[in-house]
Design a protein around this motif. Sequence first.
Motif, PDB file in Angstrom:
ATOM      1  N   LEU A 118       0.850  -1.184   0.000  1.00  0.00           N
ATOM      2  CA  LEU A 118       0.000   0.000   0.000  1.00  0.00           C
ATOM      3  C   LEU A 118       0.890   1.240   0.000  1.00  0.00           C
ATOM      4  N   ASP A 119       1.055   1.834  -1.186  1.00  0.00           N
ATOM      5  CA  ASP A 119       1.855   3.047  -1.281  1.00  0.00           C
ATOM      6  C   ASP A 119       0.960   4.270  -1.144  1.00  0.00           C
ATOM      7  N   GLU A 120       1.556   5.458  -1.346  1.00  0.00           N
ATOM      8  CA  GLU A 120       0.798   6.690  -1.179  1.00  0.00           C
ATOM      9  C   GLU A 120      -0.377   6.764  -2.155  1.00  0.00           C
ATOM     10  N   ASP A 121      -0.163   6.292  -3.359  1.00  0.00           N
ATOM     11  CA  ASP A 121      -1.247   6.321  -4.347  1.00  0.00           C
ATOM     12  C   ASP A 121      -2.429   5.458  -3.880  1.00  0.00           C
ATOM     13  N   ALA A 122      -2.103   4.312  -3.263  1.00  0.00           N
ATOM     14  CA  ALA A 122      -3.156   3.417  -2.789  1.00  0.00           C
ATOM     15  C   ALA A 122      -3.955   4.075  -1.660  1.00  0.00           C
ATOM     16  N   TRP A 123      -3.249   4.737  -0.735  1.00  0.00           N
ATOM     17  CA  TRP A 123      -3.955   5.393   0.369  1.00  0.00           C
ATOM     18  C   TRP A 123      -4.803   6.570  -0.131  1.00  0.00           C
ATOM     19  N   GLU A 124      -4.313   7.272  -1.135  1.00  0.00           N
ATOM     20  CA  GLU A 124      -5.115   8.357  -1.719  1.00  0.00           C
ATOM     21  C   GLU A 124      -6.365   7.797  -2.393  1.00  0.00           C
ATOM     22  N   GLU A 125      -6.197   6.647  -3.014  1.00  0.00           N
ATOM     23  CA  GLU A 125      -7.358   6.007  -3.646  1.00  0.00           C
ATOM     24  C   GLU A 125      -8.385   5.582  -2.599  1.00  0.00           C
ATOM     25  N   ILE A 126      -7.905   5.129  -1.465  1.00  0.00           N
ATOM     26  CA  ILE A 126      -8.811   4.763  -0.380  1.00  0.00           C
ATOM     27  C   ILE A 126      -9.564   5.993   0.111  1.00  0.00           C
ATOM     28  N   SER A 132     -16.180   9.681  -1.797  1.00  0.00           N
ATOM     29  CA  SER A 132     -17.240   9.504  -2.798  1.00  0.00           C
ATOM     30  C   SER A 132     -18.443   8.769  -2.226  1.00  0.00           C
ATOM     31  N   ALA A 133     -18.242   8.040  -1.131  1.00  0.00           N
ATOM     32  CA  ALA A 133     -19.340   7.339  -0.466  1.00  0.00           C
ATOM     33  C   ALA A 133     -20.017   8.210   0.577  1.00  0.00           C
ATOM     34  N   ASP A 134     -19.678   9.508   0.600  1.00  0.00           N
ATOM     35  CA  ASP A 134     -20.301  10.496   1.491  1.00  0.00           C
ATOM     36  C   ASP A 134     -19.924  10.312   2.958  1.00  0.00           C
ATOM     37  N   VAL A 135     -18.764   9.707   3.207  1.00  0.00           N
ATOM     38  CA  VAL A 135     -18.307   9.600   4.591  1.00  0.00           C
ATOM     39  C   VAL A 135     -17.953  10.984   5.126  1.00  0.00           C
ATOM     40  N   GLY A 136     -17.525  11.866   4.231  1.00  0.00           N
ATOM     41  CA  GLY A 136     -17.123  13.207   4.655  1.00  0.00           C
ATOM     42  C   GLY A 136     -15.617  13.328   4.707  1.00  0.00           C
ATOM     43  N   VAL A 137     -15.101  14.519   4.405  1.00  0.00           N
ATOM     44  CA  VAL A 137     -13.659  14.716   4.329  1.00  0.00           C
ATOM     45  C   VAL A 137     -12.992  14.509   5.680  1.00  0.00           C
ATOM     46  N   GLU A 138     -13.503  15.147   6.717  1.00  0.00           N
ATOM     47  CA  GLU A 138     -12.875  15.046   8.040  1.00  0.00           C
ATOM     48  C   GLU A 138     -12.889  13.620   8.553  1.00  0.00           C
ATOM     49  N   ALA A 139     -14.043  12.976   8.448  1.00  0.00           N
ATOM     50  CA  ALA A 139     -14.144  11.592   8.943  1.00  0.00           C
ATOM     51  C   ALA A 139     -13.238  10.670   8.139  1.00  0.00           C
ATOM     52  N   THR A 140     -13.143  10.915   6.855  1.00  0.00           N
ATOM     53  CA  THR A 140     -12.288  10.080   6.009  1.00  0.00           C
ATOM     54  C   THR A 140     -10.821  10.197   6.422  1.00  0.00           C
ATOM     55  N   GLN A 141     -10.376  11.416   6.669  1.00  0.00           N
ATOM     56  CA  GLN A 141      -8.979  11.615   7.059  1.00  0.00           C
ATOM     57  C   GLN A 141      -8.665  10.891   8.358  1.00  0.00           C
ATOM     58  N   VAL A 142      -9.580  10.952   9.313  1.00  0.00           N
ATOM     59  CA  VAL A 142      -9.360  10.274  10.595  1.00  0.00           C
ATOM     60  C   VAL A 142      -9.292   8.763  10.394  1.00  0.00           C
ATOM     61  N   ILE A 143     -10.230   8.224   9.625  1.00  0.00           N
ATOM     62  CA  ILE A 143     -10.281   6.772   9.414  1.00  0.00           C
ATOM     63  C   ILE A 143      -9.022   6.280   8.707  1.00  0.00           C
ATOM     64  N   VAL A 144      -8.597   6.979   7.662  1.00  0.00           N
ATOM     65  CA  VAL A 144      -7.435   6.536   6.888  1.00  0.00           C
ATOM     66  C   VAL A 144      -6.158   6.625   7.727  1.00  0.00           C
TER      67      VAL A 144
END
Length: 393
Positions: A118-126, A132-144
Amino acid sequence: MEYVVAAVILLVVLIAGAVGLVVPRMRRRELPPQGGTTTLEKPTVDEQAPPVVVPPVRDEELPPLIVEEKPAPAVEEKPEIERPEPTAGRLVRLRARLSRSQNIFGRGLLSVLSRDHLDEDAWEEIEDTLISADVGVEATQVIVERLRERVRVLGSRTAAEVREQLAEELTAALEPDLDRSLKTAPHDGRPGVMMVVGVNGAGKTTTCGKIGRVLIADGRSVLFGAADTFRAAAAEQLATWGERVGAETVRGPEGADPASVAFDAVKRGIETGVDTVVIDTAGRLQNKIGLMDELGKVKRVVEKHGPVDETLLILDATTGQNGLEQARVFTEVVDVTGVVLTKLDGTAKGGIVIAVQRKLGIPVKLVGLGEGPDDLAPFEPAAFVEALLGGAA
């Protein structure tokens, strides 16, 4: 001789005159008097003629007796009372309804996470997939960020391991410790009172009916209050839902004061001793200040009987991030205690559940996963995440 001839002639003349006088009188005597009553002579009966014998008529020769039957009075058939299926485990049974969202999480995320490296491109894709699934930007950053740290520290390599860690992070983002119970039990000599609010088109009245079925399936008795008086069809629709499960519906005339109808519904609920009163309100556009103020009035009038125990906001999952603004405004007006997310089966943006809870701190208590009467399920974070991820590994 001449005397004899004269006498004969005189005699003939006298006889002729006499006849002329007698015959007209006889004719007048035969005619009925004018304006009088005609007397019919009794016909003579031949006493020597044999009597006429009429043979008896046998029963089979009689014509059938026609009796006009009066139609029986119409009997109004009461609809059969339905028994909703139990809600326990309902979300698991409806997991197939999340197929569209599964395409995002199951096939999208897991296909990336199962890579050898899992490189940087893979994490960006995640990240892009979650956003895109409407999780939200802030929540997505925390989860990733949390997931990257766990993979690095634990040295996870197999797709199964990464999937398990992703499921744990998504479940944690849904705040499983939030109280998702519906406060609908009677107390202090009155029923539990639930108000249902939401914008036009979110499926609010239908969801009210389904909520009533959820409560009845869990052993509660329910009374509906049709306080959406601006649409006659809304009251009819709610009454139909009530008839199916044997629940009474209190309604008013079209255009009546919604607060008055809501007040009467709670009063009726107290009189009949039901467990829960569910009040449907008119669909409000959150940018109409006057209408929102009226919704606040409904709550204040109802609270003359006692506090409103539960205020559920109906959100259409297909509206995505717009639903967050709706939820925020409604919360300010009526103090929303829980969210019902409808039409979740019709969107690929199942992550809106995470966004709603993280942004507002309001628990999602019920989710709608279809058009059937029992396709509304109590929300269970772990079961929901498992349904989103599916069986992919």
